[in-house]
Structure formats: structure tokens, C-alpha cells
Design a protein around this motif. Sequence first.
Motif, PDB file in Angstrom:
ATOM      1  N   LEU A  22       0.819  -1.216   0.000  1.00 58.58           N
ATOM      2  CA  LEU A  22       0.000   0.000   0.000  1.00 58.58           C
ATOM      3  C   LEU A  22       0.852   1.265   0.000  1.00 58.58           C
ATOM      4  O   LEU A  22       0.353   2.350  -0.315  1.00 58.58           O
ATOM      5  N   GLY A  23       2.110   1.130   0.391  1.00 60.36           N
ATOM      6  CA  GLY A  23       2.956   2.309   0.509  1.00 60.36           C
ATOM      7  C   GLY A  23       2.507   3.216   1.626  1.00 60.36           C
ATOM      8  O   GLY A  23       2.552   4.443   1.507  1.00 60.36           O
ATOM      9  N   THR A  24       2.066   2.620   2.744  1.00 59.28           N
ATOM     10  CA  THR A  24       1.582   3.421   3.872  1.00 59.28           C
ATOM     11  C   THR A  24       1.829   2.665   5.176  1.00 59.28           C
ATOM     12  O   THR A  24       2.213   1.498   5.174  1.00 59.28           O
ATOM     13  N   SER A  25       1.600   3.356   6.286  1.00 56.94           N
ATOM     14  CA  SER A  25       1.806   2.734   7.596  1.00 56.94           C
ATOM     15  C   SER A  25       0.662   3.100   8.534  1.00 56.94           C
ATOM     16  O   SER A  25      -0.023   4.111   8.353  1.00 56.94           O
ATOM     17  N   TYR A  26       0.461   2.260   9.546  1.00 54.28           N
ATOM     18  CA  TYR A  26      -0.504   2.491  10.616  1.00 54.28           C
ATOM     19  C   TYR A  26       0.215   2.396  11.961  1.00 54.28           C
ATOM     20  O   TYR A  26       1.180   1.643  12.113  1.00 54.28           O
ATOM     21  N   ARG A  27      -0.294   3.133  12.917  1.00 49.62           N
ATOM     22  CA  ARG A  27       0.194   3.025  14.283  1.00 49.62           C
ATOM     23  C   ARG A  27      -0.887   2.405  15.145  1.00 49.62           C
ATOM     24  O   ARG A  27      -2.056   2.813  15.068  1.00 49.62           O
ATOM     25  N   ILE A  28      -0.511   1.419  15.953  1.00 53.91           N
ATOM     26  CA  ILE A  28      -1.462   0.791  16.874  1.00 53.91           C
ATOM     27  C   ILE A  28      -1.284   1.399  18.253  1.00 53.91           C
ATOM     28  O   ILE A  28      -0.187   1.417  18.807  1.00 53.91           O
ATOM     29  N   THR A  29      -2.384   1.922  18.792  1.00 51.60           N
ATOM     30  CA  THR A  29      -2.405   2.496  20.137  1.00 51.60           C
ATOM     31  C   THR A  29      -3.588   1.891  20.908  1.00 51.60           C
ATOM     32  O   THR A  29      -4.324   1.044  20.373  1.00 51.60           O
ATOM     33  N   ILE A  30      -3.760   2.337  22.123  1.00 55.72           N
ATOM     34  CA  ILE A  30      -4.934   1.944  22.917  1.00 55.72           C
ATOM     35  C   ILE A  30      -5.710   3.211  23.236  1.00 55.72           C
ATOM     36  O   ILE A  30      -5.177   4.161  23.811  1.00 55.72           O
ATOM     37  N   LYS A  31      -6.987   3.251  22.824  1.00 56.79           N
ATOM     38  CA  LYS A  31      -7.853   4.386  23.109  1.00 56.79           C
ATOM     39  C   LYS A  31      -9.186   3.877  23.638  1.00 56.79           C
ATOM     40  O   LYS A  31      -9.792   2.980  23.047  1.00 56.79           O
TER      41      LYS A  31
END
Length: 557
Positions: free
Chosen positions: A487-496
Motif C-alpha cells: 500500500l505504501g503506507t503505515s498504521y500506528r497501533i495504540t490503545i484508546k
Amino acid sequence: MKTNHKVLYSSTLFFFFVTILIAQEVKTKDIDAIFSEWNTLEKPGMSVMVMKDDKIVYEKGFGSANLEYDIPITKNTVFHVASVSKQFTAFAVLLLEKDGKLSMDDDVRKYLPELPDYGKKITLRNLANHSSGLRDQWDLLRMSGIRLDDVITQEHILKLVNRQKSLNFDPNKRNMYSNTGFTLLAEVIEKVSGMSFADFTKKRIFEPLGMNNSEFYDDHQKIVANRAYSYKVRDKKFIKSTLSYATVGPTSLFTTAEDFGKWALNFQNPIVGDMSIIRKLNTRTKLIGGSETGYAMGQFVGTYRGIEVVVHSGSDAGYKAYFARIPSHNLSIAVFSNLSTIDPVDQVFTIANLFLEGKFPKQDASKKEEIVVHDPSMFIKLSQKQLSKFLGEYWEVDEKYKRKVLLKNDTLVYYRNEKSETRLVPTDKNKFKMMKDPNDVDVVFEKNDQGIKIMKVSINDRKPIKFVAFGNVNLNEYLGTYQSKELGTSYRITIKKGKLTLEHQRIRDIHFDPINKNLFVSKKRAIQELKFLRNKRGKVIGFKASNNRVKNLVFKN
């Protein structure tokens, strides 16, 4: 007394035509009534076409094509008809096959060698009937952070498609809707014909049929006369719903109800193509193993109240479209709308009922559904302790729904909802039969190679439906940034708010609920499922993201 046969004949003919006109007037009033609430310039609306017995018997517009200028919708108002476009793309490829320029069984890489080589042949036929296994372009765009009201070009889509490393499934193994296939067909048509797709369809389809207000819209800045603009509803008010596509093949046909009447007539008495092309267009897909799907080429083939119908819907931005053909009764109906909350499907079949009244096959209501009776000797007795091992909530992996297994009165119960639950009686230590069911249903409890409980439900010896058990998780072990090369992209995993959350700079946060330590699910269309990847020490190193039309797209940290 001598009878004047000429006078009698003329009188009979006169009353025959009067009867037809009266009947038609009744149907016209009935159709008008279906759309009466939209007969105002204060709302968006729709344009309607009905063809019966090789004649256009109804063409009319309702509502406003542009709320800012109070422009009424007419039979000549131009609509974007979204996925109804696909049948034209398939038809165009079949015209080239008839010309001897290609074969539907050709490998798509014969014409587009820049496409990834998946080690499997993907034919033009696979592209046209959704059996290619290619990931869907719109869902890939959503996952990459592109909004569908951004400007989206053909080049943009092709670059994204060319970066993909995997298929959803092997070609012709399954049927899964993929817009990507029709974008590639449009590219093949350009390569083979030496013309742009818009020019080819204009020359070979629209001009010969006299569809003078129809075109494939491949330039989002182009001005189109008499165009309807699209709308949606927010807080009980109409707002603009922007569409800036500059891509063709699966979508972007601009047309009118009047023009579509000419397209409908071509299926009965072809001016463009011939009946052999139409038969191919209408032929349902056969998969490996011989099973038949409901999808033909750019059309769905099914039944309505016992009568075969050939249909397709369309939905982009605020545009909605539906076209249905009922060949056995020479009836075709199209409804095009410019409001996202309108459902043209109900309206099309309400119209169909007017013309088919008294012609539907009678259903045999006397037949009662019989239940399977099992030999009592196959069952065994298990203790409450043994049965308790199987209790809990289970998640269906493919269709994404939840089931529970409960214990009631020393008996396991397969729980769907308050009104639907079925007793499970053991035939072995981990095998059960569903009782009082019209099918022979086996339920087997096992553990997978990660030690997670699974439940397999087999109906009449068909491929088992797989469920995984819910389990406890530690959200902190998933935190980090994950990259997708495809995809040429990134995601960040957090806790909300106590939930695992995917963050992306271009789209809204996506919150996930845990099924177990390796599987999380969400209700958002962009990404509906995360399957986490671990190294040999059990540490999370990435995940596979999936939605309805993209499976197992890999992100690594």
C-alpha cells in the motif's frame, strides 16, 4: 341482411387498441404513484425507464438534478450509474473477441505484462466474472488512506494494483466481487483497439445505438450538459456528495434513462453485437469443480418470485442505479437516482410486479420442511465437566458473525439468538449432532496449532464452517508502527478508550474488539479484521489486514 365485415373488423381493431391504451394509462398512473413523494424540486430524485415487448412504455423524471438551481430531472438527465457500467465493459471485450482480436481465455498478462506474476493464470474471463482473486481497488484505496471523494485516476489505481504481492484466492476457485478486474479489462481494450476506452465504447456501442447522451467519463474536470449532481443526508438536510473519479471500466458510465431504453432494446433485437455475445454475457460463472455462481459477465443472474432476472446495481457517492431485465417477459426496468438514501431495487421490482401480475409461478405452500432423524444408537453420554470444555463465544472467520455454546439442563446448546437455538447431542468426546434440523449437521470442537479452541460446523458433508473461540488478551503487546509495502503506507497501533486502535494520518481511527490473542475485528469497512503475526518467541511482528474484498494484506513492524 348483408354483414359489413370491414366495419366489424375496424370496430374490433379500434376497441383492441383502446383497451391497450387504457391498460397502459393505468400502469403509467401506478408507476407515477410509486415516485409521487419525489415529484418536487425540493428533493433530489430519480429517472425511470420501462421497456416492455420491444417498446419503451415509460420514461419520466422526478425531483431535482441540482438543488442549487432547481433543475428538474427528466428522461434526458445524465446520471453516473456506477457499477451498472460493468456490463458495457464486458460487452466491449466480447465485441473484440467477436472481431478475432482476443480470447476471453487469454492470460491478462499477455496484454498487460507489467501486472504482477502470481504464478497463476488470470484470464480475461476471470476478470469479467469476478473469479480472478484480485484484491478490490476501492478497498485497497481505503486501506491506503485514500478517501473515495478524492480525485482518483486510472494511473493511480494501476500503480496500486501493480504493487500487490498476493491474491485473495487462486483464480476460478471462488467468486468475489472485484472492481479491479474491470479496470484491467478497460486497459486491455485500449491496448487491443488502439483507442481510449471512452472512444472505443462511443464508436462501437453508444453511436450505433443512438445513445447520444452516454459516455465513459475519464476526466473528472470535464463539463457534462444536463448532469445530475449527487447528494446525501446529514442531520436531516441534503448535502453534496462529491465524486471525482477519472477512472473507467468498473464505473463512470454517464447515461440517461432515455439512452438506457435503447440499451435494453439491444438485448432483444441486437443492433450492436449479436445474440451469441448476449448469451455469453448472460452465462453464469462455473468455478473449478463445476459449481455455478450467480454472477455472469458484468451482471447477476438470479430469480425473482420464480422468474429468472438479470440485474446489476450501482452505488458511488450519492448516485444509486439499478437495472433489471426479465428476458422471458421481454421486460426491462432502470431507475437512476442522485440521493444515497434512495433504494432503487425496491422501486424496480414494485414496477415489475405491475407488469407481471398473475404471471408468477405458483409456489407450493403445502410442502413442509422435514427434519433429519438420527439413529439414537450413535449418541453417547458426556458429563457436565466434559461438556463445559466447549462453552463460550465463537467467531465465524469468513462471514464474521458470533455464535455461543451454552449448557442447559446437561445439554449443549448452539445459540444464535433468543429465538434460535439448537441442542447439540454428542456422538464422540468432541463431536456432536444438531437436533431437529432439516439438514444433517455435525459440530466438532478442536484446537488449532496456536492452541486456540475452534468449532467446525459441517452441513450435509459440505466444507466445514470454521469458528474460533473468544479469549483473553493483553493489549499492550500489539503497540507500535506497522508498514505495508503493497500500500505504501503505515498504521500506528495504540490503545484508546480501552480498545486496540489503528491510527492513520488520512482516515479516522479504527477501533478493534479482541476475539483472541491473534484475531481482532472492527465494524469499519476500511479494515474489518487483523490477524497478528508472531515470531518463534511469540512476539508480535506484524499483522494481516482484511476487509470484504481484500484478504491478508501484510503489515510488518
